[in-house]
Design a protein around this motif. Sequence first.
Motif, PDB file in Angstrom:
ATOM      1  N   ILE A   1       0.856  -1.188   0.000  1.00  0.00           N
ATOM      2  CA  ILE A   1       0.000   0.000   0.000  1.00  0.00           C
ATOM      3  C   ILE A   1       0.893   1.240   0.000  1.00  0.00           C
ATOM      4  O   ILE A   1       1.888   1.300   0.737  1.00  0.00           O
ATOM      5  N   LEU A   2       0.546   2.204  -0.821  1.00  0.00           N
ATOM      6  CA  LEU A   2       1.218   3.499  -0.807  1.00  0.00           C
ATOM      7  C   LEU A   2       0.199   4.574  -0.450  1.00  0.00           C
ATOM      8  O   LEU A   2      -0.970   4.481  -0.828  1.00  0.00           O
ATOM      9  N   THR A   3       0.652   5.590   0.268  1.00  0.00           N
ATOM     10  CA  THR A   3      -0.255   6.665   0.670  1.00  0.00           C
ATOM     11  C   THR A   3       0.054   7.949  -0.086  1.00  0.00           C
ATOM     12  O   THR A   3       1.208   8.247  -0.395  1.00  0.00           O
ATOM     13  N   GLN A   4      -1.013   8.692  -0.384  1.00  0.00           N
ATOM     14  CA  GLN A   4      -0.881  10.046  -0.906  1.00  0.00           C
ATOM     15  C   GLN A   4      -0.998  10.985   0.287  1.00  0.00           C
ATOM     16  O   GLN A   4      -1.931  10.874   1.086  1.00  0.00           O
ATOM     17  N   SER A   5      -0.066  11.921   0.425  1.00  0.00           N
ATOM     18  CA  SER A   5      -0.066  12.839   1.562  1.00  0.00           C
ATOM     19  C   SER A   5       0.028  14.277   1.086  1.00  0.00           C
ATOM     20  O   SER A   5       0.644  14.568   0.050  1.00  0.00           O
ATOM     21  N   LEU A   6      -0.581  15.168   1.847  1.00  0.00           N
ATOM     22  CA  LEU A   6      -0.460  16.600   1.602  1.00  0.00           C
ATOM     23  C   LEU A   6       0.653  17.143   2.479  1.00  0.00           C
ATOM     24  O   LEU A   6       0.806  16.726   3.633  1.00  0.00           O
ATOM     25  N   CYS A   7       1.418  18.086   1.965  1.00  0.00           N
ATOM     26  CA  CYS A   7       2.453  18.723   2.769  1.00  0.00           C
ATOM     27  C   CYS A   7       2.459  20.221   2.523  1.00  0.00           C
ATOM     28  O   CYS A   7       2.099  20.699   1.447  1.00  0.00           O
ATOM     29  N   ALA A   8       2.817  20.950   3.539  1.00  0.00           N
ATOM     30  CA  ALA A   8       2.926  22.410   3.458  1.00  0.00           C
ATOM     31  C   ALA A   8       3.891  22.857   4.545  1.00  0.00           C
ATOM     32  O   ALA A   8       4.148  22.124   5.507  1.00  0.00           O
ATOM     33  N   ARG A   9       4.423  24.047   4.398  1.00  0.00           N
ATOM     34  CA  ARG A   9       5.308  24.540   5.454  1.00  0.00           C
ATOM     35  C   ARG A   9       4.522  24.741   6.739  1.00  0.00           C
ATOM     36  O   ARG A   9       4.940  24.309   7.797  1.00  0.00           O
ATOM     37  N   ARG A  10       3.374  25.411   6.676  1.00  0.00           N
ATOM     38  CA  ARG A  10       2.469  25.530   7.809  1.00  0.00           C
ATOM     39  C   ARG A  10       1.055  25.649   7.252  1.00  0.00           C
ATOM     40  O   ARG A  10       0.721  26.646   6.623  1.00  0.00           O
ATOM     41  N   PHE A  11       0.223  24.666   7.543  1.00  0.00           N
ATOM     42  CA  PHE A  11      -1.132  24.680   6.990  1.00  0.00           C
ATOM     43  C   PHE A  11      -1.933  25.872   7.505  1.00  0.00           C
ATOM     44  O   PHE A  11      -2.686  26.495   6.751  1.00  0.00           O
TER      45      PHE A  11
END
Length: 305
Positions: free
Chosen positions: A269-279
């Motif tokens: 299984i692979l996951t898609q993730s969101l990333c940001a410096r600071r949400f």
Amino acid sequence: MLNHFDMMDFRLFIQIAESNSLRKGADLACLSAPAASARVANLEARTATKLLVRSSKGVTLTLAGQAFFHHAKLILGQVENLKGDLEAYANSIKGHLRIAANPTAIMEFLPRLLQGYIAAHPDVHLDLRELFSSEIVRWVSAGNSDIGIVLGNVRTEDLEVLTCWENPLALITARDHPLAGLPKVSFAEALQYEFVDFPEGSPTYRPLHQAADALGVRVRTRVRAVSHASFCRLVEAGIGIGVGLEPSVLRAAKSMAIAVIPIEDENAILTQSLCARRFKALPSFARNFVTLLMNDWHENSLPSG
């Protein structure tokens, strides 16, 4: 001491460093060599640090010079982003949303979500970049994108991360392959055959090779594919079998002579993730997009029935 830099200082230093020559850098900056040398000397005096080492072969950056070069490029990049944003606001655009996404996200679900977002936010200008996940981390960290969508186990450094979609992996084979008729397959069974693999660093590379390491065997790679289309075509031709994301290979199977077999393994299984410096620091229209993605994930994760 350090509050008197101007953009010319940064541009000149970058041009000198990239050309490995003070004279060439001066020419690119439309300055005379003595003027450029004086500017660099002034920089070194104000920072109380040696930035360049000059020799008959050109210039070499000191450690301090390397740090200055890195930050100068970041600052100029931010200035260009600022110019673009201000131009957009001048043209009645109320926001500029910059997204960096991996190819699978763009291929699988992002177009559908962006269609709805754009309809609800017609005054937000969208900048979408397709990059590999490791590049996305660098891109977001440098402030070139507001939000990143990464796939798989990626080092996200100091970024904040929200884990979203889970993508199961599947094995694909030519239709006449011995494994093609199985209802499911293990990595141990698959690793008895030769593979069409992806380059190291691609999302599906790690699960396959970690499974091989755990079993004490090696992946017998016959050829490496650089795109999903070529990967599927090579498998269809019987060059080898392969591991891909189930949604993507199922769609490919509609137009290609390939078989798709689920992989029975907890690590498949692979996951898609969101990333940001600071949400929380994102503008409201960017946070709205994050909410849209998270809501879609929750809705599609609910059990049916």
